[in-house]
Write an enzyme that holds these catalytic residues in place. Structure first.
Site, PDB file in Angstrom:
ATOM      1  N   HIS A   1      92.840  75.330  37.065  1.00 35.78           N
ATOM      2  CA  HIS A   1      93.673  76.129  37.965  1.00 35.78           C
ATOM      3  C   HIS A   1      93.453  77.613  37.702  1.00 35.78           C
ATOM      4  O   HIS A   1      93.224  78.032  36.563  1.00 35.78           O
ATOM      5  CB  HIS A   1      95.150  75.767  37.757  1.00 35.78           C
ATOM      6  CG  HIS A   1      96.065  76.342  38.776  1.00 35.78           C
ATOM      7  ND1 HIS A   1      96.816  77.481  38.547  1.00 35.78           N
ATOM      8  CD2 HIS A   1      96.364  75.943  40.038  1.00 35.78           C
ATOM      9  CE1 HIS A   1      97.542  77.751  39.625  1.00 35.78           C
ATOM     10  NE2 HIS A   1      97.282  76.844  40.546  1.00 35.78           N
TER      11      HIS A   1
ATOM     12  N   SER B   1      93.773  59.341  40.317  1.00 33.23           N
ATOM     13  CA  SER B   1      94.271  60.412  41.168  1.00 33.23           C
ATOM     14  C   SER B   1      94.849  59.898  42.480  1.00 33.23           C
ATOM     15  O   SER B   1      94.521  58.804  42.939  1.00 33.23           O
ATOM     16  CB  SER B   1      93.134  61.401  41.454  1.00 33.23           C
ATOM     17  OG  SER B   1      93.547  62.409  42.337  1.00 33.23           O
TER      18      SER B   1
END
Length: 470
Positions: free
Chosen positions: A189, A392
């Protein structure tokens, strides 16, 4: 000058209260292509020169006699009602960002009239009495159990967002090892690299595998090239774009094999989204303080679902001493990033954890994974390249050619790929509506005989079904 009552007449049914036109500006330019023109391929860069807001909702001063007529209150009530309608509509087409929009906190409405501030250390009383520390500590204890650390061995707090959790975790690592090097995969991120800039840290970007997971072979090379300096690592429990989970055990093994003893490295686990989902996925590797990690952070407004950004940051008690300091003004200690902290956020988190508990979250995780596989399979059936990592609920697929389509469905895009993050609020019906809309528009985008982009370099040849890889 028009009165407020007259202004109400301009609020037509299609009025967007967030978009009162002030000065029309041209659309932002993205690598020389107007944002409304679409176009695929390559990295898209916003060219900034001035604020590009084309709309604003002006603040108007009350009329002299408004206390008698009530015009102002009527005007504001109407604007807010239209704004709520806009939020309802935009929520229907919310797919690209990892926020759980399925929640009801009506029971907490009775507390909205209080200014609740959890300034200072959550575990130490201060002079400010309007706080929610008992709820905050209850939430922290819940997460401490989840990540297997004893109550007396951890320290943590409710942050204002996931980025603050990353800033705090990396700051603890930097304070422990002032000369340490920060290692983070290229798909970490952006807040991780923001932390490196803020703290003036030397940072090594590590390559990733096709899945988005950190490449431990490249990590090994970079560690061996800097053996003389301690290592501070950011480990992703779900990357932003592909939802990839870094192999924590392999990262630790790599550190050890490169000669880094446990007292020469610090690991922060960025679990913004999947940090709360992975404990409920069968066969998923565990994120636990029984392993030599230093801190874990998650977002509270993502999988949990909160009406405001918030998060949870937990580290070892032995580490927090490097940050903590006495604050006489508060009659407390403080080791947080911010000063004042949202005292309402712990209430929302506490309320949801009590309502759902471990079993409730387990059911929601299973639903998200099931629906993510459904979306991936349907995309492939429609001839659209798509990828879904094993642990995921982030489905990656080809970027839509029309930017208006991207905005309507609020998709997150990077280069030639886009993704849908399947959250508890994303139903099969919503996915079917999206798929139907995508397939319909895709026929138009490629009716001229042009071909969809090849995504082999982004998702692998086994997931790419462009003409060259069918």
């Amino acid at each position: 000058m028009a009165t407020l009552i007259e202004k109400l007449d301009i609020l037509s049914d299609d009025f967007d209260p967030t978009a009162v036109v002030t000065e029309p500006l041209p659309p932002p330019v993205i690598n020389g292509i107007g944002a409304d023109k679409g176009g695929g391929g390559g990295e898209r860069e916003m060219v900034l020169g001035r604020n590009i807001h084309t709309t604003s909702l002006a603040v108007t001063e009350p009329e002299v006699n408004d206390e008698f007529t009530g015009d102002k209150e009527a005007y504001m009530a109407s604007v807010l009602a239209r704004y709520r309608k806009t939020l309802v509509e935009r929520t229907k087409n919310h797919l690209g960002y990892p926020y759980n929009l399925d929640f009801d906190y009506g029971a907490l409405g009775q507390l909205q009239h209080f200014s609740i501030n959890n300034l200072g250390d959550p575990f130490i009383e201060s002079n400010y009495g309007v706080h929610s520390r008992p709820f905050e500590v209850g939430v922290l204890d819940w997460f401490a159990r989840l990540w297997e650390i004893e109550r007396d061995d951890y320290w943590g707090y409710i942050t204002n967002c996931g980025t603050e959790g990353n800033l705090h975790g990396i700051l603890v690592g930097r304070e422990m090892f002032p000369d340490g090097i920060l290692y983070a995969s290229r798909e970490s991120h952006y807040s991780v690299f923001k932390a490196a800039r803020m703290y003036r840290m030397e940072c090594e970007k590590v390559d990733t595998l096709m899945s988005g997971e950190i490449d431990c072979d490249d990590l090994r090379k970079k560690l061996l090239a800097n053996k003389d300096k301690p290592a501070i690592l950011n480990v992703n429990i779900g990357t932003t774009v592909k939802g990839a989970v870094d192999d924590l055990d392999l990262v630790i093994k790599t550190l050890e094999e490169c000669g880094f003893s446990h007292d020469r490295f610090y690991i922060h686990c960025d679990g913004a989204l999947f940090g709360l989902m992975m404990p409920f996925v069968k066969r998923a590797p565990k994120v636990t303080f029984n392993k030599p990690i230093g801190s874990v952070s998650v977002s509270g407004h993502k999988f949990v679902g909160c009406p405001m950004p918030c998060g949870v940051q937990i580290t070892r008690m032995e580490h927090i001493k490097v940050l903590s300091s006495n604050v006489e003004y508060l009659a407390s200690r403080d080791a947080t990033i911010m000063g004042s902290r949202n005292g309402h956020a712990p209430l929302f988190l506490w309320y949801t954890l009590n309502r759902k508990g471990y079993k409730g979250f387990q059911k929601e995780v299973q639903k998200c994974l099931r629906n993510a596989h459904y979306l991936k399979d349907r995309l492939r059936e429609a001839g659209i390249s798509a990828m879904l990592n094993e642990l995921s609920s982030t489905v990656v697929f080809e970027r839509p050619k029309d930017e208006e389509f991207v905005r309507r469905w609020q998709l997150a895009c990077q280069g030639d790929i886009a993704h849908v993050v399947v959250m508890p609020s994303v139903t099969i019906e919503k996915l079917d509506n999206f798929l139907k809309d995508l397939v319909k528009h895709r026929l138009i985008w490629y009716e001229d005989g042009s071909q969809p982009p090849c995504l082999a370099s982004e998702v692998g040849t086994n997931n790419c079904i462009c003409p060259a890889h069918k």
